[in-house]
Design a protein around this motif. Sequence first.
Motif, mmCIF file in Angstrom:
data_model
loop_
_atom_site.group_PDB
_atom_site.id
_atom_site.type_symbol
_atom_site.label_atom_id
_atom_site.label_comp_id
_atom_site.label_asym_id
_atom_site.label_seq_id
_atom_site.Cartn_x
_atom_site.Cartn_y
_atom_site.Cartn_z
ATOM 1 N N GLU A 350 -11.967 -2.726 -117.023
ATOM 2 C CA GLU A 350 -10.931 -1.910 -117.017
ATOM 3 C C GLU A 350 -10.322 -1.290 -118.429
ATOM 4 N N ASN A 351 -11.034 -1.988 -119.407
ATOM 5 C CA ASN A 351 -10.596 -1.678 -120.796
ATOM 6 C C ASN A 351 -11.759 -0.859 -121.153
ATOM 7 N N GLN A 352 -12.856 -0.756 -120.600
ATOM 8 C CA GLN A 352 -14.130 -0.063 -121.116
ATOM 9 C C GLN A 352 -14.414 1.414 -120.755
ATOM 10 N N HIS A 353 -13.489 1.979 -119.904
ATOM 11 C CA HIS A 353 -13.831 3.323 -119.260
ATOM 12 C C HIS A 353 -13.291 4.513 -120.173
ATOM 13 N N GLN A 354 -13.443 5.648 -119.754
ATOM 14 C CA GLN A 354 -13.000 6.762 -120.637
ATOM 15 C C GLN A 354 -12.186 7.530 -119.893
ATOM 16 N N VAL A 355 -11.803 7.226 -118.858
ATOM 17 C CA VAL A 355 -10.588 8.029 -118.102
ATOM 18 C C VAL A 355 -9.362 8.303 -118.745
ATOM 19 N N ARG A 356 -9.065 9.490 -118.877
ATOM 20 C CA ARG A 356 -7.924 10.149 -119.444
ATOM 21 C C ARG A 356 -6.760 10.626 -118.452
ATOM 22 N N MET A 357 -7.390 10.673 -117.049
ATOM 23 C CA MET A 357 -6.230 11.222 -116.095
ATOM 24 C C MET A 357 -6.738 10.715 -114.882
ATOM 25 N N ALA A 358 -5.560 10.347 -114.135
ATOM 26 C CA ALA A 358 -5.735 9.979 -112.750
ATOM 27 C C ALA A 358 -5.041 10.974 -111.939
ATOM 28 N N LEU A 359 -5.677 11.687 -111.052
ATOM 29 C CA LEU A 359 -5.377 12.873 -110.219
ATOM 30 C C LEU A 359 -4.941 12.531 -108.883
ATOM 31 N N GLY A 360 -3.914 12.874 -108.206
ATOM 32 C CA GLY A 360 -3.510 12.702 -106.801
ATOM 33 C C GLY A 360 -2.335 12.828 -106.266
ATOM 34 N N ASN A 361 -1.842 11.956 -105.203
ATOM 35 C CA ASN A 361 -0.761 12.018 -104.466
ATOM 36 C C ASN A 361 -0.529 10.847 -104.011
ATOM 37 N N GLY A 362 0.973 10.384 -103.898
ATOM 38 C CA GLY A 362 1.249 9.141 -103.146
ATOM 39 C C GLY A 362 1.250 7.729 -103.917
ATOM 40 N N LEU A 363 1.220 8.004 -105.423
ATOM 41 C CA LEU A 363 1.496 6.759 -106.095
ATOM 42 C C LEU A 363 2.823 6.539 -106.044
ATOM 43 N N ARG A 364 3.278 5.332 -105.587
ATOM 44 C CA ARG A 364 4.414 4.746 -105.658
ATOM 45 C C ARG A 364 4.936 4.781 -106.739
ATOM 46 N N GLN A 365 6.458 4.809 -106.908
ATOM 47 C CA GLN A 365 7.002 4.665 -108.213
ATOM 48 C C GLN A 365 7.195 3.345 -108.739
ATOM 49 N N SER A 366 7.099 2.294 -107.970
ATOM 50 C CA SER A 366 7.406 1.007 -108.102
ATOM 51 C C SER A 366 5.987 0.428 -108.788
ATOM 52 N N ILE A 367 4.812 1.070 -108.562
ATOM 53 C CA ILE A 367 3.710 0.563 -109.224
ATOM 54 C C ILE A 367 3.076 1.609 -110.220
ATOM 55 N N TRP A 368 3.665 2.798 -110.285
ATOM 56 C CA TRP A 368 3.290 3.866 -111.424
ATOM 57 C C TRP A 368 3.045 3.415 -112.723
ATOM 58 N N THR A 369 4.034 2.714 -113.070
ATOM 59 C CA THR A 369 3.780 2.340 -114.886
ATOM 60 C C THR A 369 2.898 1.172 -114.785
ATOM 61 N N ASN A 370 2.844 0.227 -113.800
ATOM 62 C CA ASN A 370 1.799 -0.836 -114.012
ATOM 63 C C ASN A 370 0.419 -0.127 -113.711
ATOM 64 N N PHE A 371 0.459 0.684 -113.136
ATOM 65 C CA PHE A 371 -1.146 1.384 -112.648
ATOM 66 C C PHE A 371 -1.449 1.996 -113.997
ATOM 67 N N SER A 372 -0.587 2.645 -114.766
ATOM 68 C CA SER A 372 -0.967 3.498 -116.023
ATOM 69 C C SER A 372 -1.143 2.532 -117.018
ATOM 70 N N SER A 373 -0.343 1.621 -117.260
ATOM 71 C CA SER A 373 -0.425 0.668 -118.571
ATOM 72 C C SER A 373 -1.562 -0.403 -118.321
ATOM 73 N N ARG A 374 -1.725 -0.858 -117.069
ATOM 74 C CA ARG A 374 -2.931 -1.952 -117.163
ATOM 75 C C ARG A 374 -4.361 -1.373 -117.331
ATOM 76 N N PHE A 375 -4.581 -0.153 -116.481
ATOM 77 C CA PHE A 375 -5.865 0.598 -116.461
ATOM 78 C C PHE A 375 -5.871 1.559 -117.676
ATOM 79 N N HIS A 376 -4.658 1.559 -118.711
ATOM 80 C CA HIS A 376 -4.790 2.319 -120.016
ATOM 81 C C HIS A 376 -5.211 3.724 -119.513
ATOM 82 N N ILE A 377 -4.383 4.480 -118.599
ATOM 83 C CA ILE A 377 -4.760 5.903 -118.255
ATOM 84 C C ILE A 377 -3.453 6.796 -118.690
#
Length: 651
Positions: A350-377
């Motif tokens: 999770e900490n070794q990738h080079q992903v700078r952007m997650a692109l899509g739709n339907g990401l729930r507001q309740s997990i948005w911040t956790n998703f971005s911070s945990r996976f460093h996006i």
Amino acid sequence: MLLGASLVGVLLFSKLVLKLPWTQVGFSLLFLYLGSGGWRFIRVFIKTIRRDIFGGLVLLKVKAKVRQCLRERRTVPILFASTVRRHPNKTALIFEGTDTHWTFRQLDEYSSSVANFLQARGLASGDVAAIFMENRNEFVGLWLGMAKLGVEAALINTNLRRDALLHCLTTSRARALVFGSEMASAICEIHASLDPSLTLFCSGSWEPNAVPTSTEHLDPLLKDAPKHLPSCPDKGFTDKLFYIYTSGTTGLPKAAIVVHSRYYRMAALVYYGFRMRPNDIVYDCLPLYHSAGNIVGIGQCLLHGMTVVIRKKFSASRFWDDCIKYKCTIVQYIGELCRYLLNQPPREAENQHQVRMALGNGLRQSIWTNFSSRFHIPQVAEFYGATEYCGCWSPTSPSLPKSWPSQVGACGFNSRILSFVYPIRLVRVNEDTMELIRGPDGVCIPCQPGEPGQLVGRIIQKDPLRRFDGYLNQGANNKKIAKDVFKKGDQAYLTGDVLVMDELGYLYFRDRTGDTFRWKGENVSTTEVEGTLSRLLDMADVAVYGVKVPGTEGRAGMAAVASPTGNCDLERFAQVLEKELPLYARPIFLRILPELHKTGTYKLQKTELRKEGFDPAIVKDPLFYLDAQKGRYVPLDQEAYSRIQAGEEKL
């Protein structure tokens, strides 16, 4: 507008009648403006002007490019040809399943082989050929090759079986069907009902005994086909490219028409709106028979020269390993996919990738911040769009400073200052019937900030960004178009989605309207599921609807079945459903009741059923739920209900 008129009136009165100096006139206007709530406008202006200018420039840029393509009659194959000329040896597609790398030249040659082969078999511009296979490089090469010939591809959902699959093939009027070897059993089930004139080709591993006798193995035939570009068809930028099947309230899947201009503008709006780069590498694990995977994802390869990594199916356990292996910088998602990733135990990858952007739709507001911070996006690029109509597409600008208001959960925006630039609007609806609410003049009533409403987009056929191409079935078009929405005499596209807008114009997804709900990233047609269940239950009355489940995206399917005796072989019922319906369309909850109430026109009344949900403390009828581990329906008691509410039961 009323405030502006008042200010103009004061200006004229102060200068012409009272003959005050400009300084006093200015102060008078300022005090009047502030006394009329002007500070709120100033606040909105300051916090959104940069965003709105950026969004407006993106629209103008895409609009200019679209008009150029219209003048020069460019199509997706012509645009792709220019991409090939820029970097023929750059990797275009990578299929993770076999680690197969195709350069742009190889993709060009494969698609030309497809075009020449089909032309030799008698297909011509305007004909239709269906594609029914799982994700891989060949999927892209097949429809692109068909487009080079002017043949329109019908992209069939690989989850469909029997009646729904037969319906899609029949309504498309396809002259040829290319199916993957993994889909052979599904084709065998309906082979006897297929049109005898339909030519069948199988791509992939070849087992003659596993396919219908009339099937030809496509792969060796394409190797012998010429690889030069066939004669260009007489196609323009607004002509049909392919069909994407989308579930709706009418029952069986509908074929949404995707023209060349729509393919371009959807891909281009994402590219420029989120500031993508030609050297980005996109990880695309979404199905290529849908617009997100095929247009938003693959479109960046064909039109902008990016490398796209294709995965057959999403895998939560392999996701980050793939991103590291292929050095992906952009990943695509739907809301449920993000939740599955968060449910995985933490891993070093999770900490070794080079992903700078997650692109899509339907990401729930309740997990948005956790998703971005945990996976460093750093950037979550959430957007809203419709396969049938691109005019409601409005990306959240990534250019805002971090110190500005949070837009977590927003799927787009509409300018509060210059709303006329991009005519989308939230309009009031009846929350029970979801019918549009109109004012005394017959025009729809716009929603105020914080007020939920259905998102609509003005249709202007002459405008390349606001046209509506609709469905093959003209009857389905009428249900998606409303008149007198923005003003008298106009037309607007009904998205079927309820959203809420905040004070700054950011839009947040709330719910779907009508008889369609979303589950597991797919739209589920209740009419279609009701028909299947009723047939399996000896034509019993069945009402299907979506119910909210804590901690999940969308709504889970629930079926209320009328059974006067209460007898139902649920174990056999679950086994049959596995063959009849895709996983996302199978009801999670069952309610067995003596009878279903109907309206005077014999329509099932679902409002109360939907409100009561699956709580055994409220519903006194027998309740059951689909146990994922046991693969059958088991009684839903208060203990099971509590586990589901706490997220301890896998659905």
